[in-house]
Design a protein around this motif. Structure first.
Motif, PDB file in Angstrom:
ATOM      1  N   ALA A  81      36.698  42.368  42.457  1.00  0.00           N
ATOM      2  CA  ALA A  81      37.799  42.930  43.236  1.00  0.00           C
ATOM      3  C   ALA A  81      39.081  43.005  42.416  1.00  0.00           C
ATOM      4  CB  ALA A  81      38.018  42.109  44.504  1.00  0.00           C
ATOM      5  N   PHE A  82      39.364  41.983  41.646  1.00  0.00           N
ATOM      6  CA  PHE A  82      40.556  41.959  40.804  1.00  0.00           C
ATOM      7  C   PHE A  82      40.528  43.118  39.808  1.00  0.00           C
ATOM      8  CE2 PHE A  82      42.531  40.627  36.776  1.00  0.00           C
ATOM      9  CZ  PHE A  82      43.843  40.457  37.212  1.00  0.00           C
ATOM     10  N   MET A  83      39.391  43.294  39.157  1.00  0.00           N
ATOM     11  CA  MET A  83      39.286  44.373  38.169  1.00  0.00           C
ATOM     12  C   MET A  83      39.345  45.753  38.833  1.00  0.00           C
ATOM     13  SD  MET A  83      39.428  42.866  35.361  1.00  0.00           S
ATOM     14  CE  MET A  83      39.215  44.313  34.348  1.00  0.00           C
ATOM     15  N   ALA A  84      38.737  45.893  40.011  1.00  0.00           N
ATOM     16  CA  ALA A  84      38.802  47.173  40.724  1.00  0.00           C
ATOM     17  C   ALA A  84      40.250  47.521  41.046  1.00  0.00           C
ATOM     18  CB  ALA A  84      37.960  47.104  42.001  1.00  0.00           C
ATOM     19  N   GLU A  85      41.015  46.548  41.513  1.00  0.00           N
ATOM     20  CA  GLU A  85      42.430  46.784  41.820  1.00  0.00           C
ATOM     21  C   GLU A  85      43.205  47.173  40.569  1.00  0.00           C
ATOM     22  OE1 GLU A  85      43.825  43.280  43.814  1.00  0.00           O
ATOM     23  OE2 GLU A  85      42.989  43.917  45.737  1.00  0.00           O
TER      24      GLU A  85
END
Length: 71
Positions: A53-57
């Motif tokens: 999720a962090f990388m997607a954001e």
């Protein structure tokens, strides 16, 4: 984001693949973790989900909502 919000598939790995278990999150492509036990794989996949999720954001991508599970 919690592991309980998403479907997690846990499969036994063959001895040729190192044994243990692999946990994947179908709604989050490429999100997976492994462990010696089913519980360890499940615990590790939650960390993988947070990283995913962090990388997607950071990349400006949408995080898929959890699928609604029927009762």
């Amino acid at each position: 984001m919690h592991v309980s919000d998403y479907q997690v598939v846990i499969e036994r790995l063959s001895d040729e693949d190192g044994g243990g278990y692999l946990a994947t999150v179908p709604a989050l492509p490429g999100c997976m973790a492994d462990g010696e036990t089913r519980q360890e794989a499940l615990e590790r996949v939650e960390g993988a989900m947070l990283t995913w999720a962090f990388m997607a954001e950071r990349m400006g991508r949408t995080i898929p909502a959890p699928a609604k599970l029927s009762a």
